[in-house]
Scaffold this motif. Structure first.
Motif, PDB file in Angstrom:
ATOM      1  N   ILE A   8       0.850  -1.185   0.000  1.00 22.44           N
ATOM      2  CA  ILE A   8       0.000   0.000   0.000  1.00 22.44           C
ATOM      3  C   ILE A   8       0.888   1.239   0.000  1.00 22.44           C
ATOM      4  CG2 ILE A   8      -1.567   1.339   1.481  1.00 22.44           C
ATOM      5  CD1 ILE A   8      -2.948  -1.242   2.218  1.00 22.44           C
ATOM      6  N   PRO A   9       0.585   2.248  -0.836  1.00 21.88           N
ATOM      7  CA  PRO A   9       1.403   3.468  -0.860  1.00 21.88           C
ATOM      8  C   PRO A   9       1.564   4.049   0.542  1.00 21.88           C
ATOM      9  CG  PRO A   9      -0.179   3.506  -2.654  1.00 21.88           C
ATOM     10  CD  PRO A   9      -0.523   2.312  -1.811  1.00 21.88           C
ATOM     11  N   PRO A  10       2.763   4.554   0.864  1.00 28.02           N
ATOM     12  CA  PRO A  10       3.037   5.021   2.231  1.00 28.02           C
ATOM     13  C   PRO A  10       2.046   6.058   2.751  1.00 28.02           C
ATOM     14  CG  PRO A  10       5.072   4.849   0.986  1.00 28.02           C
ATOM     15  CD  PRO A  10       3.963   4.598   0.017  1.00 28.02           C
ATOM     16  N   HIS A  11       1.580   6.983   1.882  1.00 28.81           N
ATOM     17  CA  HIS A  11       0.677   8.022   2.381  1.00 28.81           C
ATOM     18  C   HIS A  11      -0.683   7.440   2.774  1.00 28.81           C
ATOM     19  CE1 HIS A  11      -0.723   7.840  -1.811  1.00 28.81           C
ATOM     20  NE2 HIS A  11      -1.815   8.476  -1.422  1.00 28.81           N
ATOM     21  N   ILE A  12      -1.118   6.379   2.085  1.00 32.00           N
ATOM     22  CA  ILE A  12      -2.377   5.738   2.470  1.00 32.00           C
ATOM     23  C   ILE A  12      -2.161   4.868   3.701  1.00 32.00           C
ATOM     24  CG2 ILE A  12      -4.224   4.175   1.756  1.00 32.00           C
ATOM     25  CD1 ILE A  12      -3.899   5.106  -1.068  1.00 32.00           C
ATOM     26  N   ALA A  14      -0.162   5.505   6.047  1.00 26.77           N
ATOM     27  CA  ALA A  14      -0.119   6.431   7.179  1.00 26.77           C
ATOM     28  C   ALA A  14      -1.525   6.866   7.578  1.00 26.77           C
ATOM     29  CB  ALA A  14       0.735   7.649   6.840  1.00 26.77           C
ATOM     30  N   ALA A  15      -2.398   7.075   6.579  1.00 26.67           N
ATOM     31  CA  ALA A  15      -3.773   7.506   6.867  1.00 26.67           C
ATOM     32  C   ALA A  15      -4.558   6.434   7.609  1.00 26.67           C
ATOM     33  CB  ALA A  15      -4.485   7.880   5.576  1.00 26.67           C
ATOM     34  N   VAL A  16      -4.313   5.174   7.262  1.00 29.92           N
ATOM     35  CA  VAL A  16      -5.040   4.055   7.868  1.00 29.92           C
ATOM     36  C   VAL A  16      -4.866   4.024   9.390  1.00 29.92           C
ATOM     37  CG1 VAL A  16      -4.944   1.535   8.071  1.00 29.92           C
ATOM     38  CG2 VAL A  16      -5.120   2.587   5.827  1.00 29.92           C
ATOM     39  N   ILE A  17      -3.718   4.511   9.891  1.00 28.98           N
ATOM     40  CA  ILE A  17      -3.443   4.467  11.332  1.00 28.98           C
ATOM     41  C   ILE A  17      -3.429   5.855  11.965  1.00 28.98           C
ATOM     42  CG2 ILE A  17      -2.180   2.295  11.165  1.00 28.98           C
ATOM     43  CD1 ILE A  17       0.429   3.964  11.263  1.00 28.98           C
ATOM     44  N   ASP A  18      -3.906   6.857  11.226  1.00 27.11           N
ATOM     45  CA  ASP A  18      -3.895   8.243  11.714  1.00 27.11           C
ATOM     46  C   ASP A  18      -5.265   8.602  12.288  1.00 27.11           C
ATOM     47  OD1 ASP A  18      -3.631  10.920  12.210  1.00 27.11           O
ATOM     48  OD2 ASP A  18      -3.280  11.507  10.126  1.00 27.11           O
ATOM     49  N   PRO A  19      -5.356   8.896  13.589  1.00 25.19           N
ATOM     50  CA  PRO A  19      -6.661   9.254  14.160  1.00 25.19           C
ATOM     51  C   PRO A  19      -7.289  10.469  13.503  1.00 25.19           C
ATOM     52  CG  PRO A  19      -4.864   9.688  15.712  1.00 25.19           C
ATOM     53  CD  PRO A  19      -4.284   8.888  14.600  1.00 25.19           C
ATOM     54  N   VAL A  45       0.965  -2.862   4.691  1.00 19.77           N
ATOM     55  CA  VAL A  45       1.360  -1.542   5.187  1.00 19.77           C
ATOM     56  C   VAL A  45       2.698  -1.699   5.901  1.00 19.77           C
ATOM     57  CG1 VAL A  45       0.817   0.370   6.737  1.00 19.77           C
ATOM     58  CG2 VAL A  45      -1.016  -0.749   5.434  1.00 19.77           C
ATOM     59  N   VAL A  46       3.697  -1.004   5.409  1.00 18.24           N
ATOM     60  CA  VAL A  46       5.033  -1.043   6.006  1.00 18.24           C
ATOM     61  C   VAL A  46       5.421   0.376   6.397  1.00 18.24           C
ATOM     62  CG1 VAL A  46       7.460  -1.632   5.643  1.00 18.24           C
ATOM     63  CG2 VAL A  46       5.660  -3.041   4.604  1.00 18.24           C
ATOM     64  N   ALA A  47       5.778   0.574   7.654  1.00 21.52           N
ATOM     65  CA  ALA A  47       6.160   1.908   8.133  1.00 21.52           C
ATOM     66  C   ALA A  47       7.570   2.240   7.659  1.00 21.52           C
ATOM     67  CB  ALA A  47       6.096   1.960   9.657  1.00 21.52           C
ATOM     68  N   PRO A  48       7.768   3.363   6.962  1.00 18.80           N
ATOM     69  CA  PRO A  48       9.112   3.736   6.513  1.00 18.80           C
ATOM     70  C   PRO A  48      10.105   3.870   7.663  1.00 18.80           C
ATOM     71  CG  PRO A  48       7.445   5.080   5.414  1.00 18.80           C
ATOM     72  CD  PRO A  48       6.746   4.313   6.493  1.00 18.80           C
ATOM     73  N   ASP A  49       9.602   4.269   8.849  1.00 18.45           N
ATOM     74  CA  ASP A  49      10.479   4.453  10.011  1.00 18.45           C
ATOM     75  C   ASP A  49      10.460   3.253  10.961  1.00 18.45           C
ATOM     76  OD1 ASP A  49       7.926   4.681  10.981  1.00 18.45           O
ATOM     77  OD2 ASP A  49       8.203   6.653  11.909  1.00 18.45           O
ATOM     78  N   ASP A  50       9.791   2.161  10.558  1.00 13.42           N
ATOM     79  CA  ASP A  50       9.692   0.942  11.372  1.00 13.42           C
ATOM     80  C   ASP A  50       9.036   1.217  12.729  1.00 13.42           C
ATOM     81  OD1 ASP A  50      10.101  -1.864  11.546  1.00 13.42           O
ATOM     82  OD2 ASP A  50      11.763  -1.537  12.926  1.00 13.42           O
ATOM     83  N   SER A  51       8.140   2.207  12.789  1.00 15.58           N
ATOM     84  CA  SER A  51       7.503   2.554  14.061  1.00 15.58           C
ATOM     85  C   SER A  51       6.446   1.539  14.486  1.00 15.58           C
ATOM     86  CB  SER A  51       6.860   3.943  13.966  1.00 15.58           C
ATOM     87  OG  SER A  51       5.896   3.976  12.913  1.00 15.58           O
ATOM     88  N   HIS A  52       6.004   0.719  13.544  1.00 18.80           N
ATOM     89  CA  HIS A  52       5.056  -0.342  13.889  1.00 18.80           C
ATOM     90  C   HIS A  52       5.396  -1.588  13.082  1.00 18.80           C
ATOM     91  CE1 HIS A  52       2.832  -0.025  10.071  1.00 18.80           C
ATOM     92  NE2 HIS A  52       2.851   1.289  10.224  1.00 18.80           N
ATOM     93  N   GLU A  53       4.916  -2.714  13.556  1.00 17.97           N
ATOM     94  CA  GLU A  53       5.107  -3.956  12.828  1.00 17.97           C
ATOM     95  C   GLU A  53       4.329  -3.894  11.512  1.00 17.97           C
ATOM     96  OE1 GLU A  53       4.043  -8.722  13.327  1.00 17.97           O
ATOM     97  OE2 GLU A  53       4.134  -7.430  15.106  1.00 17.97           O
ATOM     98  N   PRO A  54       4.904  -4.382  10.409  1.00 15.21           N
ATOM     99  CA  PRO A  54       4.132  -4.428   9.156  1.00 15.21           C
ATOM    100  C   PRO A  54       2.842  -5.225   9.350  1.00 15.21           C
ATOM    101  CG  PRO A  54       6.447  -4.928   8.765  1.00 15.21           C
ATOM    102  CD  PRO A  54       6.267  -4.907  10.258  1.00 15.21           C
ATOM    103  N   ALA A  84      -1.259  -0.920  17.366  1.00 15.77           N
ATOM    104  CA  ALA A  84      -0.366  -0.285  18.335  1.00 15.77           C
ATOM    105  C   ALA A  84       1.002  -0.094  17.712  1.00 15.77           C
ATOM    106  CB  ALA A  84      -0.243  -1.139  19.598  1.00 15.77           C
ATOM    107  N   LEU A  85       1.636   1.015  18.035  1.00 13.76           N
ATOM    108  CA  LEU A  85       3.020   1.232  17.650  1.00 13.76           C
ATOM    109  C   LEU A  85       3.929   0.326  18.480  1.00 13.76           C
ATOM    110  CD1 LEU A  85       3.010   5.146  17.500  1.00 13.76           C
ATOM    111  CD2 LEU A  85       2.887   3.576  15.551  1.00 13.76           C
TER     112      LEU A  85
END
Length: 432
Positions: A8-12, A14-19, A45-54, A84-85
């Motif tokens: 999934i594109p990074p910006h989407i 990010a939106a999926v987990i953004d309150p 969904v893969v976090a570019p900064d590895d802040s959460h598990e894929p 959760a992060l």
């Protein structure tokens, strides 16, 4: 099976987990449409900064339903059942002594323990038993609508009706004194509204995830202390309420543990009203925006069940749950490996046009409204019949007492990735 992963594109992602994205709503639904239109009904969904598990994000109705019903392949444990992060999961484990779950409730359990605990109260929540409390619920509904009308012809529906009404119902069922209901509301808002500064009551905007986790943990601790005292009282002097059923419950001949008892109370007290509040407010928003539909349902009470089901689908108060793959599997053309984490996104599923024509339209006459807002399979919402009953009775009273409604300001949704809905709904109305 697919041999490559669909990212999934990074910006989407990010939106999926953004309150904040869930507070905006329509732009988020646009993102879900894009995913489905571009072959990403199931995508990684893969976090570019590895802040959460894929994790695998599931945006298609059929795929969400498949995961929800297959409780052997897709587990609620051992990983977190909500997103959760990595940092917040580590903090949760430090607080609990190793568990990623701040609360150990039915939501976090799998077989064989889950069905045994669920059976303790399952009969209590069935329609035949709920008839015993229907008159009590109607009395609460009438008082709630009277309070709204006493406020004049304008006000915030969430504060006047949709928040206090289901709270009062579930607390009466649980046996919690009315004097403690405000405390229960605050604790629930801190648990489910931790990402929204108005609901977590911290006074601080843009809290870091670790501080949000601390707020939630504090609310859980307060809940546990309150219900430990209530359980002790109901064991000593049981009465005809849900609290007594839970306090005196046994599994395989032994009393359930203190942690399981606390988790049972917390899920009943918190999930039992915040979700119904969101669906009720959602229905009123839709009817206020569509005078013709309001007139239609006011004239035809046979549409009451349609209002209820459509409100629950359209609003989708529980926005996601996470699952962990127990074995290798295939889903939506993607290869899921044992141990993979998955997000079943109920908002996306309930707005899948392959299942619901024109899904963004609120339609009380919608046929075959087979939504997934209550989940499915072994973990389908235990209180779904109660939620439907509460909403039906309230709208019976509202439609009798109100001739016209309209928006009196801008509605606002909660900033939350988990349990969401309207936190403000300014309305203007004309009493019948």
């Amino acid at each position: 099976m697919a041999t490559t992963q669909a990212l999934i594109p990074p910006h989407i992602g990010a939106a999926v987990i953004d309150p904040n994205a869930y507070a905006a709503w329509s732009p988020l639904l646009d993102q879900f449409d894009w995913l489905r239109d571009n072959g990403l009904r199931v995508g990684k969904v893969v976090a570019p900064d590895d802040s959460h598990e894929p994790f695998w994000h599931i945006a298609g109705f059929d795929e969400v339903m498949k995961v929800s019903k297959d409780n052997q392949t897709y587990l609620n444990n051992p990983k977190s059942a909500v997103f959760a992060l990595r940092s917040t999961e580590a903090l949760a484990k430090a607080i609990t002594g190793g568990s990623p779950h701040l609360v150990e409730s039915l939501v976090q359990m799998d077989a064989p323990k889950h069905p045994k605990l669920r059976r303790l109260t399952q009969d209590w929540f069935m329609p035949k038993n709920l008839r015993n409390v229907e008159a009590q619920i109607r009395t609460i509904a009438e008082a709630s609508v009277a309070r709204m009308l006493d406020a004049g012809g304008e006000g915030d529906f969430t504060k006047l009706v949709s928040s206090p009404y289901p709270l009062h119902v579930v607390m009466q069922i649980l046996g919690v004194p009315e004097s403690d209901e405000q405390r229960m509301l605050v604790l629930t808002q801190q648990m489910f509204g931790g990402q929204d500064e108005e609901l977590n009551q911290s006074g601080i905007k843009n809290l870091p995830p670790e501080m949000i986790t601390q707020i939630v943990a504090g609310a859980v601790k307060d809940f546990e202390a309150y219900f430990a005292a209530l359980a002790a009282e109901r064991r000593k002097c049981p009465v005809d309420d849900l609290a007594s059923v839970i306090a005196n419950g046994t599994i395989d001949g032994a009393p359930i543990s203190d942690r399981d008892t606390a988790g049972y109370y917390i899920i009943a007290a918190s999930a039992g009203h915040d979700t119904t509040s969101a669906s009720t407010a959602g229905a009123m928003l839709a009817l206020a925006q569509d005078p013709a539909q309001f007139a239609l349902v006011k004239a035809n009470r046979a549409l009451l069940s349609g209002i209820v089901e459509e409100a629950i689908r359209w609003t989708t108060p529980v926005q996601h749950f996470m699952r962990t793959a127990a074995t290798d599997s295939e889903l939506g053309g993607q290869r899921i490996a044992a141990g993979d984490w998955l997000m079943i996104n109920y908002v996306a599923a309930n707005h899948d046009p392959a299942q619901f024509p024109d899904p963004r339209r609120f339609d009380a006459t919608r046929e075959a409204n087979r939504h997934v807002a209550f989940g499915a399979g072994a973990h389908q919402c235990l209180g779904l019949h109660l939620a439907r009953l509460e909403m039906r009775i309230l709208f019976e009273v509202l439609l009798d007492r109100i001739d016209r409604i309209e928006l009196a300001g801008e509605p606002a949704r909660a900033k939350s990735t988990f349990v969401g809905g309207l936190k403000r709904l300014p309305l203007r109305w004309k009493a019948a």
